[in-house]
Write a protein that holds these residues in place. Structure first.
Motif, mmCIF file in Angstrom:
data_model
loop_
_atom_site.group_PDB
_atom_site.id
_atom_site.type_symbol
_atom_site.label_atom_id
_atom_site.label_comp_id
_atom_site.label_asym_id
_atom_site.label_seq_id
_atom_site.Cartn_x
_atom_site.Cartn_y
_atom_site.Cartn_z
ATOM 1 N N PRO A 1 14.905 13.753 3.038
ATOM 2 C CA PRO A 1 14.479 12.657 2.162
ATOM 3 C C PRO A 1 15.582 11.611 1.965
ATOM 4 C CG PRO A 1 13.793 14.765 1.242
ATOM 5 C CD PRO A 1 14.659 15.081 2.431
ATOM 6 N N VAL B 1 -2.262 5.284 7.097
ATOM 7 C CA VAL B 1 -1.060 5.306 7.931
ATOM 8 C C VAL B 1 -0.029 6.226 7.279
ATOM 9 C CG1 VAL B 1 0.836 3.933 8.889
ATOM 10 C CG2 VAL B 1 -1.467 2.925 8.646
ATOM 11 N N LYS B 2 0.264 7.345 7.938
ATOM 12 C CA LYS B 2 1.386 8.168 7.483
ATOM 13 C C LYS B 2 2.631 7.582 8.145
ATOM 14 C CE LYS B 2 -0.269 12.217 8.854
ATOM 15 N NZ LYS B 2 -0.421 13.689 9.016
ATOM 16 N N SER B 3 3.571 7.133 7.332
ATOM 17 C CA SER B 3 4.808 6.528 7.856
ATOM 18 C C SER B 3 5.875 7.603 7.926
ATOM 19 C CB SER B 3 5.262 5.391 6.932
ATOM 20 O OG SER B 3 4.408 4.276 7.068
ATOM 21 N N LEU B 4 6.074 8.142 9.131
ATOM 22 C CA LEU B 4 6.987 9.267 9.306
ATOM 23 C C LEU B 4 8.299 8.798 9.931
ATOM 24 C CD1 LEU B 4 4.460 11.958 10.613
ATOM 25 C CD2 LEU B 4 4.956 11.254 8.263
ATOM 26 N N ALA C 1 1.278 2.617 3.127
ATOM 27 C CA ALA C 1 1.964 2.614 1.828
ATOM 28 C C ALA C 1 2.676 1.268 1.641
ATOM 29 C CB ALA C 1 2.971 3.760 1.744
ATOM 30 N N ARG D 1 13.605 16.462 12.510
ATOM 31 C CA ARG D 1 13.209 16.229 11.119
ATOM 32 C C ARG D 1 14.301 15.508 10.345
ATOM 33 N NH1 ARG D 1 8.839 17.834 8.460
ATOM 34 N NH2 ARG D 1 9.756 17.783 6.407
ATOM 35 N N ALA D 2 13.881 14.604 9.492
ATOM 36 C CA ALA D 2 14.826 13.859 8.649
ATOM 37 C C ALA D 2 14.759 14.394 7.226
ATOM 38 C CB ALA D 2 14.469 12.378 8.664
ATOM 39 N N ILE E 1 10.134 9.039 -0.017
ATOM 40 C CA ILE E 1 9.008 9.721 0.627
ATOM 41 C C ILE E 1 7.778 9.629 -0.272
ATOM 42 C CG2 ILE E 1 8.179 12.073 1.075
ATOM 43 C CD1 ILE E 1 10.801 12.528 2.552
ATOM 44 N N GLY E 2 6.645 9.338 0.340
ATOM 45 C CA GLY E 2 5.410 9.135 -0.417
ATOM 46 C C GLY E 2 5.110 7.660 -0.611
ATOM 47 N N THR F 1 -0.902 7.620 -4.728
ATOM 48 C CA THR F 1 -1.267 7.515 -3.308
ATOM 49 C C THR F 1 -0.164 8.167 -2.472
ATOM 50 O OG1 THR F 1 -0.257 5.305 -3.196
ATOM 51 C CG2 THR F 1 -2.618 5.388 -3.656
ATOM 52 N N ARG F 2 0.445 9.202 -3.063
ATOM 53 C CA ARG F 2 1.610 9.846 -2.457
ATOM 54 C C ARG F 2 1.267 10.549 -1.148
ATOM 55 N NH1 ARG F 2 6.387 11.104 -4.655
ATOM 56 N NH2 ARG F 2 5.664 10.390 -6.685
HETATM 57 N N1 5CA Z 1 1.583 7.113 0.494
HETATM 58 C C1 5CA Z 1 1.123 8.091 1.442
HETATM 59 C C2 5CA Z 1 -0.012 7.531 2.289
HETATM 60 S S1 5CA Z 1 0.383 6.033 3.071
HETATM 61 C C3 5CA Z 1 2.281 8.529 2.276
HETATM 62 O O1 5CA Z 1 3.373 7.997 2.187
HETATM 63 N N2 5CA Z 1 2.003 9.528 3.135
HETATM 64 S S2 5CA Z 1 3.062 9.970 4.247
HETATM 65 O O2 5CA Z 1 2.415 11.008 5.007
HETATM 66 O O3 5CA Z 1 3.512 8.864 5.000
HETATM 67 O O4 5CA Z 1 4.310 10.477 3.481
HETATM 68 C C4 5CA Z 1 4.550 11.775 3.256
HETATM 69 C C5 5CA Z 1 5.275 12.318 4.482
HETATM 70 O O5 5CA Z 1 6.629 12.501 4.177
HETATM 71 C C6 5CA Z 1 4.745 13.672 4.912
HETATM 72 O O6 5CA Z 1 3.716 13.552 5.850
HETATM 73 C C7 5CA Z 1 5.963 14.324 5.510
HETATM 74 O O7 5CA Z 1 6.029 14.124 6.909
HETATM 75 C C8 5CA Z 1 7.112 13.588 4.910
HETATM 76 N N3 5CA Z 1 7.841 14.497 4.017
HETATM 77 C C9 5CA Z 1 7.369 15.128 2.941
HETATM 78 N N4 5CA Z 1 8.325 15.896 2.398
HETATM 79 C C10 5CA Z 1 9.430 15.730 3.149
HETATM 80 C C11 5CA Z 1 10.752 16.238 3.090
HETATM 81 N N5 5CA Z 1 11.150 17.088 2.151
HETATM 82 N N6 5CA Z 1 11.636 15.831 4.014
HETATM 83 C C12 5CA Z 1 11.281 14.953 4.968
HETATM 84 N N7 5CA Z 1 10.038 14.464 5.077
HETATM 85 C C13 5CA Z 1 9.125 14.834 4.179
#
Ligand code: 5CA
Length: 158
Positions: free
Chosen positions: A91, A50-53, A131, A88-89, A102-103, A32-33
């Motif tokens: 990982p 929910v994308k947790s950014l 997530a 931007r942050a 992340i993921g 579910t990444r």
């Molecule tokens: N599990 C899923 C659905 S809940 C999830 O975590 N999705 S997410 O969108 O919240 O997580 C992936 C997000 O991490 C991406 O949308 C992106 O904004 C961020 N991301 C991906 N790669 C990087 C990276 N290298 N550096 C910083 N942020 C990143």
């Protein structure tokens, strides 16, 4: 069951329980990444994910934004409402401040206290899925519950 959850997911479940929430973190047997993978795994609309950014503000402090899986956050639109410039942050920054990779970043149980914002689109659905602390755990809740549990400020993101 809580004892079957990986440690990061247990932290999410405990934070929910401590806050008085009935929400339960579940373990999926598929990834579910990404938002698309998460929607397929739980069988919901991608907008309900929910994308947790995690971002940095101009002072280098962490900011959490919950964004609907169907939206792309526009930093200008966000800044117009909040006067916060999102940077931007890395990982490493994400893991350092949330404790999650992340993921798998959950909206709850972060290492650092940080301001929370919630995409208004997430309030349009009866329930949403976030997530659960790892890239194969998820938790279903309502948008109102997400706002209440995180003291989130509702914003338009796009
Ligand atoms: N599990 C899923 C659905 S809940 C999830 O975590 N999705 S997410 O969108 O919240 O997580 C992936 C997000 O991490 C991406 O949308 C992106 O904004 C961020 N991301 C991906 N790669 C990087 C990276 N290298 N550096 C910083 N942020 C990143």
């Amino acid at each position: 069951m809580t004892h079957e959850l990986p440690p990061s997911a247990q932290r999410v479940q405990q934070a929910l329980r401590d806050a008085g929430s009935q929400a339960r973190v579940i373990v999926l047997d598929v990834s579910t990444r990404t938002a698309d993978e998460a929607a397929a795994a739980v069988g919901c609309d991608v907008g309900q994910i929910v994308k947790s950014l995690i971002f940095m503000d101009a002072q280098g402090a962490p900011i959490y934004v919950a964004v609907s899986g169907k939206n792309r956050l526009n930093e200008q639109v966000f800044a117009q409402q909040t006067y916060i410039q999102l940077l931007r942050a890395t990982p490493e920054f994400v893991r350092q401040h949330t404790g999650y990779a992340i993921g798998g970043v959950a909206p709850f149980g972060h290492i650092s206290a940080m301001p929370h914002f919630v995409d208004a689109t997430l309030l349009e659905y009866p329930t949403i899925w976030a997530a659960g602390g790892t890239p194969n755990t998820m938790v279903e809740l309502t948008g109102a519950e997400l706002v209440a549990l995180t003291a989130g400020v509702v914003v338009w993101v796009s």
